[in-house]
Design a protein around this motif. Structure first.
Motif, mmCIF file in Angstrom:
data_model
loop_
_atom_site.group_PDB
_atom_site.id
_atom_site.type_symbol
_atom_site.label_atom_id
_atom_site.label_comp_id
_atom_site.label_asym_id
_atom_site.label_seq_id
_atom_site.Cartn_x
_atom_site.Cartn_y
_atom_site.Cartn_z
ATOM 1 N N SER A 44 -24.106 -12.865 5.936
ATOM 2 C CA SER A 44 -22.596 -11.407 6.323
ATOM 3 C C SER A 44 -24.298 -10.826 6.321
ATOM 4 O O SER A 44 -24.875 -10.078 5.698
ATOM 5 C CB SER A 44 -22.596 -12.243 4.777
ATOM 6 O OG SER A 44 -22.869 -11.841 3.762
ATOM 7 N N GLU A 45 -22.834 -10.021 6.544
ATOM 8 C CA GLU A 45 -23.090 -8.379 6.076
ATOM 9 C C GLU A 45 -21.808 -7.178 5.860
ATOM 10 O O GLU A 45 -21.020 -7.715 6.119
ATOM 11 C CB GLU A 45 -22.891 -8.001 8.176
ATOM 12 C CG GLU A 45 -23.591 -6.555 8.390
ATOM 13 C CD GLU A 45 -23.339 -6.493 9.527
ATOM 14 O OE1 GLU A 45 -23.839 -4.786 9.974
ATOM 15 O OE2 GLU A 45 -23.691 -7.318 10.567
ATOM 16 N N THR A 46 -22.527 -6.272 5.646
ATOM 17 C CA THR A 46 -21.124 -5.627 4.799
ATOM 18 C C THR A 46 -21.948 -3.716 5.167
ATOM 19 O O THR A 46 -22.698 -4.003 6.121
ATOM 20 C CB THR A 46 -21.161 -5.590 3.241
ATOM 21 O OG1 THR A 46 -22.400 -4.579 3.314
ATOM 22 C CG2 THR A 46 -20.949 -6.240 2.287
ATOM 23 N N ASP A 47 -20.984 -3.134 5.120
ATOM 24 C CA ASP A 47 -21.482 -1.263 5.849
ATOM 25 C C ASP A 47 -22.752 -1.279 5.300
ATOM 26 O O ASP A 47 -23.485 -0.504 6.233
ATOM 27 C CB ASP A 47 -19.807 -0.401 5.428
ATOM 28 C CG ASP A 47 -18.761 -1.226 6.037
ATOM 29 O OD1 ASP A 47 -18.871 -1.307 6.993
ATOM 30 O OD2 ASP A 47 -17.404 -0.718 5.330
ATOM 31 N N SER A 48 -23.351 -1.656 4.288
ATOM 32 C CA SER A 48 -24.187 -1.230 3.433
ATOM 33 C C SER A 48 -25.902 -2.264 3.323
ATOM 34 O O SER A 48 -26.533 -1.503 3.365
ATOM 35 C CB SER A 48 -23.992 -0.926 2.056
ATOM 36 O OG SER A 48 -23.259 -1.880 1.064
ATOM 37 N N SER A 49 -25.266 -3.415 3.624
ATOM 38 C CA SER A 49 -25.995 -4.377 3.583
ATOM 39 C C SER A 49 -25.967 -6.023 4.449
ATOM 40 O O SER A 49 -24.953 -6.487 4.950
ATOM 41 C CB SER A 49 -26.897 -4.351 2.421
ATOM 42 O OG SER A 49 -26.219 -5.561 1.555
ATOM 43 N N VAL A 50 -27.336 -6.268 5.126
ATOM 44 C CA VAL A 50 -27.152 -7.823 5.666
ATOM 45 C C VAL A 50 -27.697 -8.329 4.414
ATOM 46 O O VAL A 50 -28.412 -8.343 3.755
ATOM 47 C CB VAL A 50 -27.878 -7.977 6.868
ATOM 48 C CG1 VAL A 50 -27.934 -9.396 7.028
ATOM 49 C CG2 VAL A 50 -27.826 -6.832 7.678
ATOM 50 N N LYS A 51 -26.382 -9.463 3.714
ATOM 51 C CA LYS A 51 -27.084 -10.523 3.433
ATOM 52 C C LYS A 51 -27.428 -11.866 3.714
ATOM 53 O O LYS A 51 -26.718 -12.824 4.420
ATOM 54 C CB LYS A 51 -26.361 -10.625 1.703
ATOM 55 C CG LYS A 51 -25.918 -9.390 1.327
ATOM 56 C CD LYS A 51 -25.329 -9.339 0.134
ATOM 57 C CE LYS A 51 -25.069 -7.894 -0.458
ATOM 58 N NZ LYS A 51 -23.703 -8.147 -1.435
ATOM 59 N N ILE A 52 -28.872 -12.752 3.510
ATOM 60 C CA ILE A 52 -28.776 -13.508 3.713
ATOM 61 C C ILE A 52 -29.199 -14.703 2.978
ATOM 62 O O ILE A 52 -29.985 -14.052 1.393
ATOM 63 C CB ILE A 52 -30.400 -13.614 4.171
ATOM 64 C CG1 ILE A 52 -29.887 -12.429 5.620
ATOM 65 C CG2 ILE A 52 -31.001 -14.448 5.259
ATOM 66 C CD1 ILE A 52 -31.677 -12.190 6.494
#
Length: 145
Positions: A44-52
């Protein structure tokens, strides 16, 4: 069998092109090695990071390796899940657990902060947070002489 699996996954390439491309290459490279498995992974992705998040039940952090490749554009998650040792006289009735080497390739955006990546393993789940570099800039005015 690998070609059949790749063919079965083809319709999903439009939904998940990056992940499917990586997994297809992995499956093709396996040849006849059936001791390779692909862990289930969420990105998933937000404005501040990619989360795996990657499901790796039964593995310790020593069994898992992370590596940035392709000028920090690809995160490689790989390692090995070693098979449990059974006794000589143990009769197996069911054998469904995955053992062997594994690999996932996750394509990352250009604006990541490679020096600030955090990873931890908890309850059989690898969680990786890839921060993005803040690219907000103020407009620069240019004077005309």
């Amino acid at each position: 069998m690998n070609r059949q699996l790749i063919r079965a996954l083809r319709p999903f390439e439009t939904l998940f092109p990056i992940m499917m491309e990586s997994d297809s290459r992995l499956l093709q490279s396996m040849g006849s090695k059936m001791n390779v498995w692909v862990p289930r992974t969420n990105v998933s992705e937000t404005d501040s990071s990619v989360k795996i998040s990657s499901s790796l039940p039964g593995l310790k952090k020593e069994d898992i390796k992370l590596e940035l490749k392709d000028d920090n554009r690809t995160l490689r998650i790989y390692g090995e899940h070693k098979e449990e040792v059974r006794g000589d006289k143990e009769e197996v009735h069911m054998y469904e657990m995955h053992f062997g080497s594994f690999e996932r390739l996750i394509r990352l955006p250009k604006n990541i902060d490679a020096d600030s990546i955090k990873a931890k393993v908890e309850d059989g789940v690898l969680r990786v947070e890839v921060p993005k570099v803040n690219k907000t800039t103020t407009p620069k005015s240019i004077s005309i002489e």
